[in-house]
Motif scaffolding. Structure first.
Motif, PDB file in Angstrom:
ATOM      1  N   ILE A 138       1.717  22.462  -6.920  1.00  0.00           N
ATOM      2  CA  ILE A 138       0.564  21.843  -7.586  1.00  0.00           C
ATOM      3  C   ILE A 138       0.937  21.351  -8.974  1.00  0.00           C
ATOM      4  N   GLU A 139       1.671  22.157  -9.722  1.00  0.00           N
ATOM      5  CA  GLU A 139       2.068  21.750 -11.060  1.00  0.00           C
ATOM      6  C   GLU A 139       3.039  20.574 -11.014  1.00  0.00           C
ATOM      7  N   ALA A 140       3.909  20.543 -10.002  1.00  0.00           N
ATOM      8  CA  ALA A 140       4.831  19.413  -9.858  1.00  0.00           C
ATOM      9  C   ALA A 140       4.065  18.118  -9.594  1.00  0.00           C
ATOM     10  N   VAL A 178       0.832  -1.202   0.000  1.00  0.00           N
ATOM     11  CA  VAL A 178       0.000   0.000   0.000  1.00  0.00           C
ATOM     12  C   VAL A 178       0.869   1.256   0.000  1.00  0.00           C
ATOM     13  N   ALA A 179       1.971   1.233   0.769  1.00  0.00           N
ATOM     14  CA  ALA A 179       2.874   2.390   0.802  1.00  0.00           C
ATOM     15  C   ALA A 179       3.474   2.664  -0.572  1.00  0.00           C
ATOM     16  N   VAL A 180       3.824   1.600  -1.290  1.00  0.00           N
ATOM     17  CA  VAL A 180       4.360   1.769  -2.647  1.00  0.00           C
ATOM     18  C   VAL A 180       3.303   2.356  -3.576  1.00  0.00           C
ATOM     19  N   ILE A 181       2.077   1.845  -3.480  1.00  0.00           N
ATOM     20  CA  ILE A 181       1.002   2.334  -4.356  1.00  0.00           C
ATOM     21  C   ILE A 181       0.677   3.794  -4.065  1.00  0.00           C
ATOM     22  N   ILE A 182       0.654   4.166  -2.784  1.00  0.00           N
ATOM     23  CA  ILE A 182       0.323   5.544  -2.416  1.00  0.00           C
ATOM     24  C   ILE A 182       1.435   6.499  -2.818  1.00  0.00           C
ATOM     25  N   GLY A 183       2.689   6.077  -2.605  1.00  0.00           N
ATOM     26  CA  GLY A 183       3.807   6.977  -2.874  1.00  0.00           C
ATOM     27  C   GLY A 183       4.184   7.104  -4.332  1.00  0.00           C
ATOM     28  N   ALA A 184       3.820   6.122  -5.154  1.00  0.00           N
ATOM     29  CA  ALA A 184       4.237   6.123  -6.555  1.00  0.00           C
ATOM     30  C   ALA A 184       3.783   7.361  -7.331  1.00  0.00           C
ATOM     31  N   PRO A 185       2.531   7.816  -7.221  1.00  0.00           N
ATOM     32  CA  PRO A 185       2.121   8.983  -8.023  1.00  0.00           C
ATOM     33  C   PRO A 185       2.869  10.273  -7.682  1.00  0.00           C
ATOM     34  N   PHE A 186       3.469  10.354  -6.483  1.00  0.00           N
ATOM     35  CA  PHE A 186       4.144  11.586  -6.060  1.00  0.00           C
ATOM     36  C   PHE A 186       5.657  11.478  -6.147  1.00  0.00           C
ATOM     37  N   VAL A 187       6.180  10.442  -6.783  1.00  0.00           N
ATOM     38  CA  VAL A 187       7.599  10.163  -6.697  1.00  0.00           C
ATOM     39  C   VAL A 187       8.450  11.216  -7.398  1.00  0.00           C
ATOM     40  N   TYR A 188       7.889  11.922  -8.398  1.00  0.00           N
ATOM     41  CA  TYR A 188       8.673  12.897  -9.156  1.00  0.00           C
ATOM     42  C   TYR A 188       8.421  14.345  -8.697  1.00  0.00           C
ATOM     43  N   VAL A 189       7.718  14.531  -7.601  1.00  0.00           N
ATOM     44  CA  VAL A 189       7.377  15.895  -7.169  1.00  0.00           C
ATOM     45  C   VAL A 189       8.615  16.708  -6.801  1.00  0.00           C
ATOM     46  N   PRO A 190       9.523  16.233  -5.922  1.00  0.00           N
ATOM     47  CA  PRO A 190      10.707  17.056  -5.614  1.00  0.00           C
ATOM     48  C   PRO A 190      11.565  17.350  -6.837  1.00  0.00           C
ATOM     49  N   ALA A 191      11.751  16.347  -7.696  1.00  0.00           N
ATOM     50  CA  ALA A 191      12.537  16.586  -8.904  1.00  0.00           C
ATOM     51  C   ALA A 191      11.852  17.592  -9.819  1.00  0.00           C
ATOM     52  N   LEU A 243      13.184  11.036 -18.574  1.00  0.00           N
ATOM     53  CA  LEU A 243      11.855  11.139 -19.175  1.00  0.00           C
ATOM     54  C   LEU A 243      11.582  12.513 -19.769  1.00  0.00           C
ATOM     55  N   THR A 244      12.122  13.570 -19.155  1.00  0.00           N
ATOM     56  CA  THR A 244      11.792  14.936 -19.596  1.00  0.00           C
ATOM     57  C   THR A 244      12.935  15.627 -20.335  1.00  0.00           C
ATOM     58  N   HIS A 245      14.175  15.181 -20.106  1.00  0.00           N
ATOM     59  CA  HIS A 245      15.365  15.825 -20.686  1.00  0.00           C
ATOM     60  C   HIS A 245      15.431  17.303 -20.313  1.00  0.00           C
ATOM     61  N   TYR A 246      14.960  17.636 -19.109  1.00  0.00           N
ATOM     62  CA  TYR A 246      14.961  19.032 -18.662  1.00  0.00           C
ATOM     63  C   TYR A 246      15.620  19.108 -17.287  1.00  0.00           C
ATOM     64  N   THR A 247      16.699  19.875 -17.194  1.00  0.00           N
ATOM     65  CA  THR A 247      17.413  20.033 -15.920  1.00  0.00           C
ATOM     66  C   THR A 247      17.835  21.478 -15.688  1.00  0.00           C
ATOM     67  N   ARG A 248      17.112  22.426 -16.285  1.00  0.00           N
ATOM     68  CA  ARG A 248      17.564  23.801 -16.164  1.00  0.00           C
ATOM     69  C   ARG A 248      17.441  24.342 -14.734  1.00  0.00           C
ATOM     70  N   GLY A 249      16.679  23.652 -13.894  1.00  0.00           N
ATOM     71  CA  GLY A 249      16.584  24.099 -12.515  1.00  0.00           C
ATOM     72  C   GLY A 249      17.923  24.155 -11.814  1.00  0.00           C
ATOM     73  N   ILE A 257      10.004  20.100  -8.873  1.00  0.00           N
ATOM     74  CA  ILE A 257      10.148  21.436  -8.297  1.00  0.00           C
ATOM     75  C   ILE A 257      11.558  21.975  -8.525  1.00  0.00           C
ATOM     76  N   ILE A 258      12.577  21.139  -8.288  1.00  0.00           N
ATOM     77  CA  ILE A 258      13.958  21.617  -8.374  1.00  0.00           C
ATOM     78  C   ILE A 258      14.453  21.665  -9.811  1.00  0.00           C
ATOM     79  N   LEU A 259      14.282  20.572 -10.549  1.00  0.00           N
ATOM     80  CA  LEU A 259      14.768  20.529 -11.922  1.00  0.00           C
ATOM     81  C   LEU A 259      13.796  21.180 -12.895  1.00  0.00           C
ATOM     82  N   GLY A 260      12.490  20.970 -12.655  1.00  0.00           N
ATOM     83  CA  GLY A 260      11.490  21.477 -13.587  1.00  0.00           C
ATOM     84  C   GLY A 260      11.068  22.917 -13.361  1.00  0.00           C
ATOM     85  N   GLU A 261      11.434  23.505 -12.206  1.00  0.00           N
ATOM     86  CA  GLU A 261      11.162  24.920 -11.916  1.00  0.00           C
ATOM     87  C   GLU A 261       9.664  25.239 -11.923  1.00  0.00           C
TER      88      GLU A 261
END
Length: 213
Positions: free
Chosen positions: A71-73, A48-61, A164-170, A63-67
């Protein structure tokens, strides 16, 4: 890190609240249904922890890399997870397993300290002068452990986000506009960090003084 710290912290608090609520609900249902099967309950709770956490796994990246903002992250994280579901599960597993590293590390450290204190026979009359250096050593050890674990947990998500995004300008913003250092402790010690350190020292001093003689 300083420019995006509060955004990442806010996202982690928001995601943590949602994940904790859902996790407790599921664990309560499992404990009610399988009161005698703790091993089964633990295994299902991990899934259950894996299922719950999976949709939010890219949020910190995000915010920092995607700028982007919090909410958008979260929205972009959901889209990336739908794009590569199995990759998201693998990345999430690193975060879940890292928590086990923290638990094992803390349990081993606490067990060693307890054995030393009990073996030395100073449980009832622990010397006050040793409280501060031992507490400082424990804080340093726990901080080092958390730093290592967070680095292990963050690396797969950052690499997957970049692939996946090829974006690291953050990261480039920090290179183009570095935070200037005006003194020996700046920019390493921010006002918030200094306030937290002073509060911690005052709390520690109050706790030591309140110990019985």
């Amino acid at each position: 890190a300083r420019r995006r710290f509060w955004h990442v912290l806010g996202a982690q608090v928001l995601v943590g609240i949602v994940s904790t609520i859902v996790s407790y609900i599921v664990q309560g249902i499992l404990l009610f249904a399988f009161s005698s099967g703790q091993e089964l309950t633990f295994g299902i709770s991990l899934v259950v922890a894996v299922i719950i956490g999976a949709p939010f796994v890219y949020v910190p990246a995000g915010i920092i890399l995607g700028e982007v903002d919090i909410i958008e992250a979260i929205r972009r994280s959901f889209r990336l997870v739908r794009l590569r579901k199995r990759l998201a599960v693998v990345v999430t597993l690193f975060g879940v397993l890292s928590q086990f590293i923290v638990v094992f590390g803390l349990s081993i450290g606490i067990d060693i300290i307890a054995r030393l204190v009990i073996g030395a026979g100073i449980v009832e009359s622990f010397p006050r002068p040793l409280v501060v250096p031992i507490a400082a050593a424990l804080v340093f050890a726990v901080g080092t452990l958390f730093f290592l674990v967070e680095a292990i947990a963050a690396a797969p998500a950052v690499h997957a986000f970049e692939a996946l995004t090829h974006y690291t300008r953050g990261l480039q913003v920090g290179r183009d506009e570095p935070v200037p250092g005006r003194s020996l402790w700046d920019p390493w010690v921010t006002p918030g960090l200094a306030l937290a350190a002073i509060t911690g020292l005052l709390t520690l001093a109050g706790a030591v003084l309140s110990l019985p003689a």
